[in-house]
Design a protein around this motif. Structure first.
Motif, PDB file in Angstrom:
ATOM      1  N   ALA A 189       0.831  -1.202   0.000  1.00  0.00           N
ATOM      2  CA  ALA A 189       0.000   0.000   0.000  1.00  0.00           C
ATOM      3  C   ALA A 189       0.868   1.256   0.000  1.00  0.00           C
ATOM      4  O   ALA A 189       0.604   2.216  -0.753  1.00  0.00           O
ATOM      5  N   TYR A 190       1.931   1.265   0.814  1.00  0.00           N
ATOM      6  CA  TYR A 190       2.819   2.422   0.866  1.00  0.00           C
ATOM      7  C   TYR A 190       3.550   2.627  -0.458  1.00  0.00           C
ATOM      8  O   TYR A 190       3.703   3.762  -0.941  1.00  0.00           O
ATOM      9  N   VAL A 191       4.020   1.534  -1.044  1.00  0.00           N
ATOM     10  CA  VAL A 191       4.714   1.637  -2.334  1.00  0.00           C
ATOM     11  C   VAL A 191       3.770   2.178  -3.402  1.00  0.00           C
ATOM     12  O   VAL A 191       4.143   3.040  -4.217  1.00  0.00           O
ATOM     13  N   THR A 192       2.525   1.687  -3.401  1.00  0.00           N
ATOM     14  CA  THR A 192       1.538   2.165  -4.373  1.00  0.00           C
ATOM     15  C   THR A 192       1.276   3.653  -4.208  1.00  0.00           C
ATOM     16  O   THR A 192       1.226   4.413  -5.187  1.00  0.00           O
ATOM     17  N   LEU A 193       1.115   4.094  -2.951  1.00  0.00           N
ATOM     18  CA  LEU A 193       0.873   5.510  -2.685  1.00  0.00           C
ATOM     19  C   LEU A 193       2.060   6.369  -3.118  1.00  0.00           C
ATOM     20  O   LEU A 193       1.891   7.466  -3.661  1.00  0.00           O
ATOM     21  N   ILE A 194       3.272   5.883  -2.869  1.00  0.00           N
ATOM     22  CA  ILE A 194       4.468   6.635  -3.261  1.00  0.00           C
ATOM     23  C   ILE A 194       4.552   6.765  -4.780  1.00  0.00           C
ATOM     24  O   ILE A 194       4.836   7.838  -5.315  1.00  0.00           O
ATOM     25  N   VAL A 195       4.276   5.650  -5.491  1.00  0.00           N
ATOM     26  CA  VAL A 195       4.325   5.688  -6.956  1.00  0.00           C
ATOM     27  C   VAL A 195       3.271   6.642  -7.503  1.00  0.00           C
ATOM     28  O   VAL A 195       3.548   7.452  -8.404  1.00  0.00           O
ATOM     29  N   ILE A 196       2.053   6.591  -6.958  1.00  0.00           N
ATOM     30  CA  ILE A 196       0.988   7.486  -7.416  1.00  0.00           C
ATOM     31  C   ILE A 196       1.346   8.941  -7.125  1.00  0.00           C
ATOM     32  O   ILE A 196       1.122   9.834  -7.945  1.00  0.00           O
ATOM     33  N   SER A 197       1.924   9.189  -5.935  1.00  0.00           N
ATOM     34  CA  SER A 197       2.310  10.555  -5.569  1.00  0.00           C
ATOM     35  C   SER A 197       3.370  11.102  -6.516  1.00  0.00           C
ATOM     36  O   SER A 197       3.288  12.253  -6.962  1.00  0.00           O
ATOM     37  N   ILE A 198       4.365  10.277  -6.826  1.00  0.00           N
ATOM     38  CA  ILE A 198       5.416  10.707  -7.759  1.00  0.00           C
ATOM     39  C   ILE A 198       4.813  10.994  -9.131  1.00  0.00           C
ATOM     40  O   ILE A 198       5.135  11.994  -9.781  1.00  0.00           O
ATOM     41  N   PHE A 199       3.919  10.129  -9.565  1.00  0.00           N
ATOM     42  CA  PHE A 199       3.266  10.298 -10.867  1.00  0.00           C
ATOM     43  C   PHE A 199       2.481  11.607 -10.911  1.00  0.00           C
ATOM     44  O   PHE A 199       2.483  12.313 -11.932  1.00  0.00           O
ATOM     45  N   CYS A 200       1.807  11.950  -9.800  1.00  0.00           N
ATOM     46  CA  CYS A 200       1.016  13.182  -9.752  1.00  0.00           C
ATOM     47  C   CYS A 200       1.886  14.424  -9.625  1.00  0.00           C
ATOM     48  O   CYS A 200       1.533  15.495 -10.123  1.00  0.00           O
ATOM     49  N   LEU A 201       3.021  14.300  -8.959  1.00  0.00           N
ATOM     50  CA  LEU A 201       3.880  15.461  -8.703  1.00  0.00           C
ATOM     51  C   LEU A 201       4.789  15.807  -9.878  1.00  0.00           C
ATOM     52  O   LEU A 201       5.222  16.956 -10.006  1.00  0.00           O
ATOM     53  N   LEU A 202       5.095  14.824 -10.726  1.00  0.00           N
ATOM     54  CA  LEU A 202       6.040  15.066 -11.823  1.00  0.00           C
ATOM     55  C   LEU A 202       5.630  16.232 -12.737  1.00  0.00           C
ATOM     56  O   LEU A 202       6.491  17.043 -13.113  1.00  0.00           O
ATOM     57  N   PRO A 203       4.360  16.363 -13.128  1.00  0.00           N
ATOM     58  CA  PRO A 203       4.009  17.522 -13.967  1.00  0.00           C
ATOM     59  C   PRO A 203       4.291  18.862 -13.292  1.00  0.00           C
ATOM     60  O   PRO A 203       4.716  19.817 -13.954  1.00  0.00           O
ATOM     61  N   PHE A 204       4.060  18.937 -11.982  1.00  0.00           N
ATOM     62  CA  PHE A 204       4.325  20.186 -11.264  1.00  0.00           C
ATOM     63  C   PHE A 204       5.827  20.451 -11.164  1.00  0.00           C
ATOM     64  O   PHE A 204       6.257  21.602 -11.230  1.00  0.00           O
ATOM     65  N   VAL A 205       6.600  19.381 -10.996  1.00  0.00           N
ATOM     66  CA  VAL A 205       8.059  19.543 -10.960  1.00  0.00           C
ATOM     67  C   VAL A 205       8.551  20.041 -12.311  1.00  0.00           C
ATOM     68  O   VAL A 205       9.380  20.966 -12.393  1.00  0.00           O
ATOM     69  N   TRP A 206       8.057  19.434 -13.402  1.00  0.00           N
ATOM     70  CA  TRP A 206       8.457  19.899 -14.740  1.00  0.00           C
ATOM     71  C   TRP A 206       8.060  21.359 -14.933  1.00  0.00           C
ATOM     72  O   TRP A 206       8.854  22.160 -15.455  1.00  0.00           O
ATOM     73  N   MET A 207       6.832  21.726 -14.518  1.00  0.00           N
ATOM     74  CA  MET A 207       6.352  23.088 -14.699  1.00  0.00           C
ATOM     75  C   MET A 207       7.235  24.092 -13.953  1.00  0.00           C
ATOM     76  O   MET A 207       7.611  25.134 -14.497  1.00  0.00           O
ATOM     77  N   ALA A 208       7.602  23.765 -12.702  1.00  0.00           N
ATOM     78  CA  ALA A 208       8.428  24.672 -11.905  1.00  0.00           C
ATOM     79  C   ALA A 208       9.824  24.813 -12.501  1.00  0.00           C
ATOM     80  O   ALA A 208      10.365  25.926 -12.581  1.00  0.00           O
ATOM     81  N   LEU A 209      10.428  23.708 -12.938  1.00  0.00           N
ATOM     82  CA  LEU A 209      11.778  23.762 -13.494  1.00  0.00           C
ATOM     83  C   LEU A 209      11.800  24.416 -14.871  1.00  0.00           C
ATOM     84  O   LEU A 209      12.690  25.215 -15.180  1.00  0.00           O
ATOM     85  N   ALA A 210      10.813  24.080 -15.705  1.00  0.00           N
ATOM     86  CA  ALA A 210      10.785  24.642 -17.062  1.00  0.00           C
ATOM     87  C   ALA A 210      10.546  26.144 -17.046  1.00  0.00           C
ATOM     88  O   ALA A 210      11.029  26.867 -17.921  1.00  0.00           O
ATOM     89  N   SER A 211       9.817  26.629 -16.038  1.00  0.00           N
ATOM     90  CA  SER A 211       9.515  28.060 -15.990  1.00  0.00           C
ATOM     91  C   SER A 211      10.746  28.909 -15.710  1.00  0.00           C
ATOM     92  O   SER A 211      10.754  30.104 -16.001  1.00  0.00           O
ATOM     93  N   VAL A 212      11.783  28.311 -15.134  1.00  0.00           N
ATOM     94  CA  VAL A 212      13.026  29.055 -14.838  1.00  0.00           C
ATOM     95  C   VAL A 212      14.199  28.535 -15.661  1.00  0.00           C
ATOM     96  O   VAL A 212      15.349  28.760 -15.322  1.00  0.00           O
TER      97      VAL A 212
END
Length: 300
Positions: free
Chosen positions: A16-39
């Motif tokens: 369950a923890y591994v699944t939650l971590i994978v889903i969290s990473i999957f959801c956060l990656l677009p925001f990470v790309w957006m923050a890095l690409a903007s600068v």
């Protein structure tokens, strides 16, 4: 038995923890790309560390007159619609909570049905109604405004005007806000109001000193949901606004993505980041009220 089941339970917990971590990473990656690409001075479609850090993308957004205007238009229309929703839902939710009329439940489920219907199915009749209202408003404004007719209609027009978009955005958020405030006021004991009446408080004093302080968590929750939903609306501004000077930030984001030549991912990411900030700020202010609201209002 406990010893036999514990390894299996531990495996399930780890999974369950591994699944939650994978889903969290999957959801956060677009925001990470957006923050890095903007600068990033050389932003690309794929996620990468910036070649060189720069804020030129943000400067370009606001250096362009359209960028500042898109942001201001979005903020003005959404905040105005949210204020309307908060006021009407507060008054309406209180009335629905305290009323014992036979039509209360059918009314509540009826307005909820409006919210459930897909918005695209209502676009044609909605546009027809707004067009008729806009023609009537135009006939009223034209002899009064004279040469300023277009400017006045950009404010008070129902089509290609702020007023129409604000009314439609507020109307779309009212059903959910009314339900939130009705449920919230159900959890507010009447003893507070009765005590204020015994103390000789007038209706205005009861509203200002008793009901508004008690209703703040519910109003914050209703306002937050109304703001978030209206802020993220793309279809209504696209349909109702045609003048470039009236268009909102979602349309600007759409335009930045559909450039004919090459997509400027740095500028696109900067616009998206700016678009995200008001929603984050609104949630930061309202989050402390949410738990109290959805735990049933104020308990006596």
């Amino acid at each position: 038995m406990a010893g036999v089941n514990s390894p299996r339970q531990g495996a399930y917990t780890a999974l369950a923890y591994v699944t939650l971590i994978v889903i969290s990473i999957f959801c956060l990656l677009p925001f990470v790309w957006m923050a890095l690409a903007s600068v990033d001075s050389n932003a690309q479609l794929f996620l990468k560390w910036p070649d060189s850090w720069t804020f030129d993308n943000y400067i370009r957004v606001f250096a362009d007159e359209n960028g500042f205007r898109w942001f201001a238009n979005s903020l003005f229309t959404v905040l105005t619609a949210t204020i309307i929703v908060v006021i009407i839902s507060g008054l309406g939710g209180y009335a629905l909570s305290r009323s014992k009329a036979w039509w209360k439940q059918p009314f509540l489920y009826g307005i909820l049905l409006i919210r459930v219907l897909p918005s695209t199915a209502l676009l044609v009749p909605l546009y027809k109604i707004l067009l008729t209202a806009n023609n009537g408003m135009g006939a009223l404004v034209r002899p009064l405004a004279g040469e300023h007719y277009r400017s006045v209609m950009q404010i008070f027009g129902f089509i290609d005007g702020y007023l129409g978009l604000i009314i439609v955005l507020a109307t779309g958020q009212l059903p959910l806000a009314l339900w939130i405030m009705k449920v919230f006021f159900d959890g507010v004991p009447k003893d507070y109001e009765e005590a204020a009446i015994l103390d000789g408080a007038t209706l205005v004093q009861r509203i200002r000193r008793v009901l508004i302080p008690l209703a703040l968590p519910g109003l914050a929750a209703a306002g937050l949901f109304a703001f978030m939903s209206a802020w993220g609306d793309f279809l209504l501004p696209l349909i109702l606004l045609s003048s470039p000077e009236l268009q909102t930030l979602p349309i600007g984001l759409f335009r930045a993505f559909l450039r004919v030549n090459e997509i400027d991912y740095g500028l696109l990411a900067a616009i998206a980041t700016i678009y995200l900030i008001p929603a984050v700020i609104a949630f930061s202010f309202a989050r402390r009220f949410l738990v109290q609201t959805f735990s049933g209002g104020v308990k006596g």
